[in-house]
Design a protein around this motif. Sequence first.
Motif, short mmCIF file in Angstrom:
data_model
loop_
_atom_site.label_atom_id
_atom_site.label_comp_id
_atom_site.label_asym_id
_atom_site.label_seq_id
_atom_site.Cartn_x
_atom_site.Cartn_y
_atom_site.Cartn_z
N VAL A 1 -9.61 20.07 -9.58
CA VAL A 1 -9.00 19.45 -8.82
C VAL A 1 -8.68 19.21 -7.44
CG1 VAL A 1 -6.30 17.94 -9.59
CG2 VAL A 1 -8.21 19.46 -11.63
N PHE A 2 -8.97 18.10 -6.45
CA PHE A 2 -8.35 18.03 -5.54
C PHE A 2 -7.71 17.28 -5.37
CE2 PHE A 2 -12.69 20.40 -5.88
CZ PHE A 2 -12.51 21.14 -5.29
N GLU A 3 -6.81 16.83 -4.41
CA GLU A 3 -6.36 15.29 -4.06
C GLU A 3 -6.52 14.87 -2.50
OE1 GLU A 3 -2.04 16.68 -4.52
OE2 GLU A 3 -2.55 17.39 -6.41
N PHE A 4 -6.52 13.73 -2.23
CA PHE A 4 -7.03 12.97 -1.05
C PHE A 4 -5.31 12.54 -1.30
CE2 PHE A 4 -7.46 9.68 1.36
CZ PHE A 4 -8.40 10.38 2.68
N GLY A 5 -4.20 12.45 -0.65
CA GLY A 5 -3.68 11.61 0.02
C GLY A 5 -3.51 10.59 1.10
N GLY A 6 -2.54 9.17 1.06
CA GLY A 6 -2.26 8.49 1.99
C GLY A 6 -3.52 7.63 2.57
N ILE A 7 -3.52 6.80 1.48
CA ILE A 7 -4.12 5.85 1.47
C ILE A 7 -3.14 4.86 1.89
CG2 ILE A 7 -5.86 4.25 -0.47
CD1 ILE A 7 -6.61 6.19 -1.50
N GLU A 8 -3.34 3.69 2.47
CA GLU A 8 -1.85 2.80 3.11
C GLU A 8 -2.27 1.19 1.79
OE1 GLU A 8 -4.78 3.16 4.29
OE2 GLU A 8 -4.33 4.89 6.56
N PRO A 9 -1.14 0.78 2.13
CA PRO A 9 -1.09 -0.55 1.41
C PRO A 9 -2.23 -1.42 1.88
CG PRO A 9 1.45 0.17 2.00
CD PRO A 9 0.39 1.10 2.42
N ASN A 10 -2.89 -2.09 2.10
CA ASN A 10 -4.13 -2.87 2.48
C ASN A 10 -5.12 -1.09 2.69
OD1 ASN A 10 -3.14 -5.17 2.61
ND2 ASN A 10 -1.70 -4.43 3.81
N PRO A 11 -5.83 -1.06 1.48
CA PRO A 11 -6.18 0.40 1.84
C PRO A 11 -7.26 0.18 3.76
CG PRO A 11 -7.16 -0.76 0.08
CD PRO A 11 -5.86 -1.18 1.07
N VAL B 1 -4.78 1.64 -3.76
CA VAL B 1 -5.37 2.99 -3.93
C VAL B 1 -6.15 2.69 -5.26
CG1 VAL B 1 -5.25 5.27 -4.87
CG2 VAL B 1 -3.04 4.23 -3.26
N ILE B 2 -6.34 2.15 -5.55
CA ILE B 2 -7.55 1.57 -6.66
C ILE B 2 -8.45 0.70 -6.55
CG2 ILE B 2 -7.57 0.55 -9.19
CD1 ILE B 2 -4.84 0.71 -10.21
N ASP B 3 -8.84 -0.10 -5.24
CA ASP B 3 -9.00 -0.93 -4.31
C ASP B 3 -9.98 0.20 -3.63
OD1 ASP B 3 -8.45 -3.22 -5.86
OD2 ASP B 3 -7.87 -3.72 -4.11
N MET C 1 -8.37 -3.44 -13.76
CA MET C 1 -8.89 -3.99 -15.70
C MET C 1 -10.10 -4.91 -14.51
SD MET C 1 -8.06 -5.34 -18.79
CE MET C 1 -8.80 -5.01 -20.46
N ASN C 2 -10.14 -4.70 -13.38
CA ASN C 2 -11.49 -5.29 -13.05
C ASN C 2 -12.44 -4.85 -12.10
OD1 ASN C 2 -10.59 -5.46 -10.00
ND2 ASN C 2 -9.69 -7.51 -10.70
N ASN C 3 -13.25 -5.42 -11.73
CA ASN C 3 -14.09 -4.20 -10.32
C ASN C 3 -15.08 -5.38 -9.58
OD1 ASN C 3 -15.29 -7.06 -10.73
ND2 ASN C 3 -17.15 -6.89 -11.79
N GLY C 4 -13.33 -5.33 -8.97
CA GLY C 4 -13.44 -5.76 -7.52
C GLY C 4 -12.35 -5.06 -6.38
N GLY C 5 -12.06 -5.19 -4.35
CA GLY C 5 -12.15 -5.33 -4.18
C GLY C 5 -11.58 -5.68 -2.43
N VAL C 6 -10.43 -4.71 -2.25
CA VAL C 6 -10.45 -5.42 -0.51
C VAL C 6 -9.85 -4.53 -0.15
CG1 VAL C 6 -9.10 -7.09 0.98
CG2 VAL C 6 -8.96 -7.97 -1.82
N VAL C 7 -10.79 -4.30 0.94
CA VAL C 7 -10.63 -3.60 1.97
C VAL C 7 -10.21 -3.39 3.70
CG1 VAL C 7 -11.86 -1.31 3.53
CG2 VAL C 7 -11.82 -1.40 0.69
#
Length: 404
Positions: free
Chosen positions: A62-72, A100-102, A158-164
């Motif tokens: 297990v590895f970890e990556f933190g710090g993903i911002e709101p509006n990634p 985080v999910i996007d 539960m969907n297949n989209g995202g916004v970056v």
Amino acid sequence: MNNFQYYNPVRIVFGEGQIEQLSDLVPNDAKVLITYGGGSAERTGTLDEVRKALATNGNREVFEFGGIEPNPEFNTLLKAADMVNEHNIDFLLAVGGGSVIDGSKFVALVSSLTEDDNADRTVSREKAWDALLSGCANIDTAIDLGAVLTIPATGSEMNNGGVVNHSERQAKLPFRSPLVFPKFSILDPTKTLTLPERQVMNGVADAFVHVMEQYLTYPVNAKVQDAFAESLLKILIEEGAAVKADPENLETRKNIMWTATMALNGLIGTGVPQDWTTHMVGHELTSLHSIDHARTLTILLPSVLRELKESKKDKLLQYARNVWAIDSNSDTKQDDDSIIETAIVKTENFFRSLGLPVSLADEKLDESAIDPIIKQLEAHNMVKLGEHGNNDLEVSRRILERSL
Ligand code: NZQ
Ligand code: ZN
């Protein structure tokens, strides 16, 4: 109703204490990268629960990556993608909200876009940017991912989209790929009790506008989708008030969480025209002025409805009748225009009651904000928005002017 295919492979695991199911849901021999945001997951103990569950069975690394911002942020996500390649990660576990999910979906897609002839498999920033510009449509492989949702709002679980978001380029762009449906999402409503009120209300409003984007267009006699959409809207109106009055009520939290997921898991959008003007203009407001996603929507939606009330007339009347119980046959018989205006005012009052802005002025913006937004919409090719594809830049300008 229009023709459609409906496919949604996401396993939903709902309820208190369900994070422990990760020990069965994540493959035993996976090399897992836990991705998370700015610290709430650590602070609230959710990350510890996740770590414990992953350590329970099997032989996971297990590895970890933190710090993903709101509006990634694009640049942050590419660091995570490099980490995926450095450690041969084969499972991403997003712990957080839509951002985080996007963001993790984007990482799952772009980690294969490495520089040519590059031994340490760094992801090419140019290839990843080009991929985002084309909505990730041409990527044919992705790392598996799962999610632990901590804020009900976006439906990303539960969907297949995202916004970056790419701050330097002032661009917030959507992408979509069937490869990034999460394998599972854990929805533990007790996790939402630590949310600040602002985020709770943002979530209710985001879900509300998701339903509106898919419902408030023109009728195609899609009775299931319409009745389902109207129910979701009524639940959000009711539970929005309930959570404001009694934030500790877990039953309310459960209903909000499941409603927000159902609002954008594809179901109510099947076989019906969809709008998304509010979202696309809203993305420019976020990228230029850092306004929370949901708050851009509550500013714009009333103006979208007013500006487009002729082409949306039938559905606006249906919305007035079925969601707000405005009775056109009552003694004080109103004409269609005033029924529609009453429904829009009720919508605004609902947003206001949640503490959300309903005008640009509420976010301290004036007409000088409009030209730059129009320029960005043009740069991002958002020039034919709406269910008819005829919301051009002039229409967007009028919507923004109405929002002043
Ligand atoms: O970063 P941390 O410290 O984790 O704090 C977060 C963040 O500041 C905090 N938070 C999350 N869960 C918490 C918590 N604080 C306390 N307790 C908890 N349990 O909440 C803040 C907001 O999080 P974020 O993930 O940004 O919120 P949301 O879920 O509203 O996501 C917004 C993003 O999703 C995109 C939006 O554009 C925006 O970038 N959307 C994604 C969609 C999709 N994938 O289908 C559709 C939507 O229209 C939306 O565009
Ligand atoms: Zn949204």
